[in-house]
Design a protein around this motif. Sequence first.
Motif, PDB file in Angstrom:
ATOM      1  N   SER B  42       5.202  -2.226  -2.006  1.00  0.00           N
ATOM      2  CA  SER B  42       6.433  -3.678  -2.989  1.00  0.00           C
ATOM      3  C   SER B  42       8.065  -2.179  -2.688  1.00  0.00           C
ATOM      4  O   SER B  42       9.217  -3.249  -2.610  1.00  0.00           O
ATOM      5  CB  SER B  42       5.890  -3.796  -3.712  1.00  0.00           C
ATOM      6  OG  SER B  42       4.675  -4.434  -3.513  1.00  0.00           O
ATOM      7  N   THR B  43       8.332  -1.460  -3.103  1.00  0.00           N
ATOM      8  CA  THR B  43       9.412  -0.820  -3.134  1.00  0.00           C
ATOM      9  C   THR B  43       9.801  -0.552  -2.174  1.00  0.00           C
ATOM     10  O   THR B  43      11.446  -1.239  -2.262  1.00  0.00           O
ATOM     11  CB  THR B  43       9.310   0.564  -4.188  1.00  0.00           C
ATOM     12  OG1 THR B  43       7.247   0.572  -5.193  1.00  0.00           O
ATOM     13  CG2 THR B  43       9.769   1.611  -4.972  1.00  0.00           C
ATOM     14  N   ARG B 206       0.398   7.670  -3.214  1.00  0.00           N
ATOM     15  CA  ARG B 206       1.709   8.535  -3.419  1.00  0.00           C
ATOM     16  C   ARG B 206       1.410   9.587  -3.621  1.00  0.00           C
ATOM     17  O   ARG B 206       0.461  10.432  -3.775  1.00  0.00           O
ATOM     18  CB  ARG B 206       1.831   7.496  -4.752  1.00  0.00           C
ATOM     19  CG  ARG B 206       2.727   8.003  -5.299  1.00  0.00           C
ATOM     20  CD  ARG B 206       2.827   7.227  -6.788  1.00  0.00           C
ATOM     21  NE  ARG B 206       1.863   8.089  -7.867  1.00  0.00           N
ATOM     22  CZ  ARG B 206       1.401   7.295  -9.047  1.00  0.00           C
ATOM     23  NH1 ARG B 206       1.623   5.539  -9.174  1.00  0.00           N
ATOM     24  NH2 ARG B 206       0.355   7.269  -9.417  1.00  0.00           N
TER      25      ARG B 206
END
Lengths: 276, 255
Positions: B42-43, B206
Amino acid sequence: MSDTAFANTPLAEETRQSEVRFRGGGFAPRNRRWVGFVVFAVLIGLAEIGTRTGFISNLTLPRPSDVLETIVQLYQSGLLFKHLVPSLTRLVVGAALGASIGISVGVMVGLFSYVRAGLVPLLAALFPIPKIALLPLFVIWFGIDEGSKYALIAFGTFTPTAVATYSAVDNVDRSLIRMGQSFGLSWFSIVRKIVLPGAMPGILSGLRISLAIAIILLVAAEMLGAQYGIGAYILEAGSLYDLERLFAGVVILSLLGVLVSTVIGIIERRLLGWRT
Amino acid sequence: MDIRLDAINHFYGKTEILKDITIDIPSGKIVCLVGPSGCGKSTLLRFAGGLEKPTSGRVLQLGEPPEGCLNTLTYVFQDFALLPWRSVRGNISLVLEDHGIRGTKADAIITDVLARTRLTDFDKALPKQLSGGMKQRVAIARALAVNPAVLLMDEPLSALDSQTRELLMDDLVTLWTRTPFTALYVTHNLAEAVRLGHRVVVLSRRPGRIREIVEIDKPLAERGYADADLEIIQKHLWDLMRDEARAAEEELIDV
Ligand SMILES: Nc1ncnc2c1ncn2[C@@H]1O[C@H](COP(=O)(O)OP(=O)(O)OP(=O)(O)O)[C@@H](O)[C@H]1O
Ligand SMILES: [Mg+2]
């Protein structure tokens, strides 16, 4: 036992049967207006019966029918409007001033960080002041006439409206604002088409409270210095211990409260029909 | 017009979220972005549309946006983001009003996009009256109304039940086949990725890095439900992602 046996597994029918209890009701206010009328009618009816039978003495509570008669007399003598018109004018002017300034300030606080940082503590400081205590100050600033009354009512409606408005603006769905930005809407369009309509439910429920406060302050201001007005009428009746007239005045105030709340209800139904 | 995400790195505070991401989104193609939860999909999409800035790296538009394009980079959100106080028509006209398009010109555009998303009969309905699938079709209609160069879609179907999702995937395929649009499509759902993507970018957990880029050559219109070729690709994607997803899951529990 294999899985296919499931099909002919019998339900335990021969054991005790009981229906599953319904427990999903309530918490969904519905329009049951007649209940309100019934509550009023029962209370008034009880007072009428009590005073007629002597169970409640005439000094404790005036007879409702006598109060009604007083109101009718007031109407017939033309005094009703002599009191009502100045009161309504004060209420409308004061509340309109206070509410519109309150909404504008609330929106600014909601939108600009600097305004918020500057004004939120100020609002918190102003909110708990009993505004009636400031009436002498307002008399000095705005004169003994209408000016000070408008100012008192406006000030009294201003703080709750401003606080309600800025929390309503805070609660507008941020994802809708993001959406507006992502479609390149101008800042002004986002405020007008997304923020304000989104804050409307909160602003209107804030107004319900502010306008009730406005009625209280109206009476207070009129008690402190006015020839005509519902407040002056009640004060005069009170000092003579004329309970019928006192209650007549109170009934008119209550009706005013109901009227205001009905008007807001109508506005809510027209503007907020989109809510689920 | 093409879009290039060029060497994007991003930190939130001290946490590294995205690392050296370079993706090309060629005109007229759908690029799907998959990856475990919290890897920064989304980022990345927010960077692509200019709603946020990466710590380093650039988002480039290559070439000119098409004629009559009102909003080059246009989002379709997971939660639809429809204004509940406006009707279907009003929600679409919202994004046209600011460009000075009103009256008959707006009507023509709205009627066209409503027809393309099969919503013609619902133009006066309020969002609260619509089902989830219809709400998302309104959001897609609204996005199409501004004639975007690139659609940025963040899990547009994940708020819907699986049948509605199938139907809407078919709708998207039909829309694309009739007039190919360019899209960056973020999803959790590998079936969606292999059904709609010309290219699938797999991110690692991540800090999100590109694990692999898978090209799918089969034309969209020929891909179907439970397609054998796609199953193979989907399995390959899942093999890539399984360990990442498990690790990401455990990472979230630690926090
Ligand atoms: N505004 C923010 N400030 C700080 N951290 C953020 C912010 N937005 C996202 N993050 C963090 O960045 C990481 C990536 O978030 P992002 O929403 O991009 O993930 P995602 O891949 O879209 O996840 P999901 O699949 O769950 O939607 C997450 O760990 C999240 O906690
Ligand atoms: Mg996400």
